[in-house]
Scaffold this active site. Structure first.
Site, PDB file in Angstrom:
ATOM      1  N   GLY A 150       7.450 -28.725 -32.373  1.00  0.00           N
ATOM      2  CA  GLY A 150       8.434 -27.697 -33.357  1.00  0.00           C
ATOM      3  C   GLY A 150       9.545 -28.757 -33.626  1.00  0.00           C
ATOM      4  O   GLY A 150      10.606 -28.483 -34.563  1.00  0.00           O
ATOM      5  N   THR A 151       9.378 -30.099 -33.584  1.00  0.00           N
ATOM      6  CA  THR A 151      10.417 -30.975 -33.699  1.00  0.00           C
ATOM      7  C   THR A 151      11.207 -31.160 -35.505  1.00  0.00           C
ATOM      8  O   THR A 151      11.643 -31.110 -35.493  1.00  0.00           O
ATOM      9  CB  THR A 151      10.396 -31.995 -33.189  1.00  0.00           C
ATOM     10  N   ASN A 152       9.982 -31.602 -35.985  1.00  0.00           N
ATOM     11  CA  ASN A 152       9.661 -30.756 -37.430  1.00  0.00           C
ATOM     12  C   ASN A 152      10.010 -29.208 -37.905  1.00  0.00           C
ATOM     13  O   ASN A 152      10.895 -29.483 -38.886  1.00  0.00           O
ATOM     14  CB  ASN A 152       8.095 -31.365 -38.180  1.00  0.00           C
ATOM     15  N   HIS A 161       0.995 -35.632 -41.500  1.00  0.00           N
ATOM     16  CA  HIS A 161       0.493 -36.157 -41.081  1.00  0.00           C
ATOM     17  C   HIS A 161       0.601 -37.978 -40.245  1.00  0.00           C
ATOM     18  O   HIS A 161       1.311 -38.184 -41.025  1.00  0.00           O
ATOM     19  CB  HIS A 161      -1.188 -36.548 -42.035  1.00  0.00           C
ATOM     20  N   MET A 218      -2.062 -27.355 -35.710  1.00  0.00           N
ATOM     21  CA  MET A 218      -2.881 -27.616 -35.366  1.00  0.00           C
ATOM     22  C   MET A 218      -4.557 -26.795 -35.455  1.00  0.00           C
ATOM     23  O   MET A 218      -5.380 -27.213 -34.807  1.00  0.00           O
ATOM     24  CB  MET A 218      -3.201 -28.156 -33.466  1.00  0.00           C
ATOM     25  N   LYS A 219      -4.656 -25.765 -36.147  1.00  0.00           N
ATOM     26  CA  LYS A 219      -5.285 -24.824 -36.419  1.00  0.00           C
ATOM     27  C   LYS A 219      -5.733 -25.421 -38.172  1.00  0.00           C
ATOM     28  O   LYS A 219      -5.265 -25.564 -38.644  1.00  0.00           O
ATOM     29  CB  LYS A 219      -5.408 -23.210 -36.939  1.00  0.00           C
ATOM     30  N   ILE A 220      -7.109 -24.746 -37.917  1.00  0.00           N
ATOM     31  CA  ILE A 220      -7.855 -25.685 -39.736  1.00  0.00           C
ATOM     32  C   ILE A 220      -7.507 -24.226 -40.088  1.00  0.00           C
ATOM     33  O   ILE A 220      -8.539 -23.324 -39.668  1.00  0.00           O
ATOM     34  CB  ILE A 220      -9.204 -26.408 -39.569  1.00  0.00           C
ATOM     35  N   LEU A 221      -7.046 -24.525 -41.596  1.00  0.00           N
ATOM     36  CA  LEU A 221      -7.223 -23.241 -42.252  1.00  0.00           C
ATOM     37  C   LEU A 221      -8.593 -22.741 -42.707  1.00  0.00           C
ATOM     38  O   LEU A 221      -9.722 -23.598 -43.404  1.00  0.00           O
ATOM     39  CB  LEU A 221      -6.032 -23.076 -43.058  1.00  0.00           C
ATOM     40  N   ASN A 240       1.588 -30.343 -45.953  1.00  0.00           N
ATOM     41  CA  ASN A 240       1.182 -30.327 -44.009  1.00  0.00           C
ATOM     42  C   ASN A 240       2.037 -31.891 -43.817  1.00  0.00           C
ATOM     43  O   ASN A 240       1.912 -33.041 -45.163  1.00  0.00           O
ATOM     44  CB  ASN A 240      -0.509 -30.538 -44.117  1.00  0.00           C
TER      45      ASN A 240
HETATM   46  C1  GAR Z   1       3.325 -34.468 -36.225  1.00  0.00           C
HETATM   47  O1  GAR Z   1       3.436 -36.253 -35.164  1.00  0.00           O
HETATM   48  C2  GAR Z   1       2.863 -34.012 -36.534  1.00  0.00           C
HETATM   49  O2  GAR Z   1       2.675 -35.234 -37.243  1.00  0.00           O
HETATM   50  C3  GAR Z   1       1.724 -34.425 -36.287  1.00  0.00           C
HETATM   51  O3  GAR Z   1       2.065 -33.030 -35.309  1.00  0.00           O
HETATM   52  C4  GAR Z   1       2.986 -33.660 -34.629  1.00  0.00           C
HETATM   53  C5  GAR Z   1       3.788 -32.267 -34.304  1.00  0.00           C
HETATM   54  O4  GAR Z   1       4.900 -32.407 -33.816  1.00  0.00           O
HETATM   55  N1  GAR Z   1       0.465 -33.579 -36.579  1.00  0.00           N
HETATM   56  C6  GAR Z   1      -0.698 -33.345 -37.409  1.00  0.00           C
HETATM   57  O5  GAR Z   1      -1.588 -34.019 -36.085  1.00  0.00           O
HETATM   58  C7  GAR Z   1      -1.525 -32.688 -37.809  1.00  0.00           C
HETATM   59  N2  GAR Z   1      -3.050 -33.475 -38.421  1.00  0.00           N
HETATM   60  P1  GAR Z   1       6.398 -31.284 -34.261  1.00  0.00           P
HETATM   61  O6  GAR Z   1       5.922 -29.918 -32.715  1.00  0.00           O
HETATM   62  O7  GAR Z   1       7.038 -31.930 -32.972  1.00  0.00           O
HETATM   63  O8  GAR Z   1       7.233 -31.025 -35.480  1.00  0.00           O
END
Ligand code: GAR
Length: 187
Positions: free
Chosen positions: A14-16, A107, A88-91, A105
């Site tokens: 969840g850092t984003n 990526h 990480m779940k596909i909707l 999203n």
């Molecule tokens: C992020 O790097 C994001 O780009 C990636 O998961 C990480 C989540 O980090 N997303 C994917 O790979 C989606 N296909 P976070 O939970 O610390 O935000």
């Protein structure tokens, strides 16, 4: 300014999410995070919802039950935009159609390169000199919707998965907030 109401979907650290919440505390940022959704009860990122007193829901059930429950909550909280942040779940196609043009999203690659998983490993294995992250609208095909913003990151000889992840994630934090501003014409 009346802020749009955002829901952030997470699965992990969840850092984003944390960075979107931080940006949203600026009065000129166009969205407010009103709800956090996790499909994983153990997701570390839930801590940020708690810390900032944002309502959150964790549901680790089947896709059908998950989406049915979430859909109700999204209407209840009058959500305008869904931000997938390490979700990480596909909707389902049905769910995506319900929120057409309202799901974005992040990526960890420069799309259209390296859709899907293990993007850092694949970029390193292919001897790429450049990678990065992309914020895009979500459509029915995986990692294929209209691109809103990309941020580049150089790959050096001594980089490995961990160093690359760190550099890309640093760019992700700026990219996500810029993308949200851009959607609402504030860039
Ligand atoms: C992020 O790097 C994001 O780009 C990636 O998961 C990480 C989540 O980090 N997303 C994917 O790979 C989606 N296909 P976070 O939970 O610390 O935000």
């Amino acid at each position: 300014m009346v802020k749009k109401r955002a829901c952030v979907f997470i699965s992990g650290s969840g850092t984003n999410l944390r960075e979107i919440i931080r940006s949203s505390r600026d009065y000129s940022f166009p969205v407010k995070v009103c709800l956090v959704v996790s499909n994983n009860k153990k997701a570390k990122g839930i801590i940020f919802a708690k810390k900032f007193s944002i309502p959150f829901i964790c549901i680790s059930t089947s896709k059908y039950k998950f989406e049915k429950t979430i859909l109700k909550k999204l209407f209840e909280y009058k959500i305008d935009i869904i931000c997938l942040a390490g979700f990480m779940k596909i909707l389902s196609k049905k769910f995506i159609r319900n929120f057409k043009g309202k799901i974005i999203n992040i990526h960890p690659s420069l799309l259209p390169k390296y859709k899907g998983l293990n993007t850092f490993q694949r970029a390193l294995k292919s001897n790429e000199k450049l990678t990065g992250c992309t914020v895009h609208f979500v459509n029915e095909k995986l990692d294929s919707g209209k691109i809103i913003i990309k941020k580049k990151v150089n790959i050096y000889k001594d980089d490995n998965i961990e160093t690359l992840k760190k550099k890309v994630q640093f760019e992700e934090y700026r990219a996500y907030s810029s993308a949200i501003r851009k959607i609402y014409n504030l860039n």
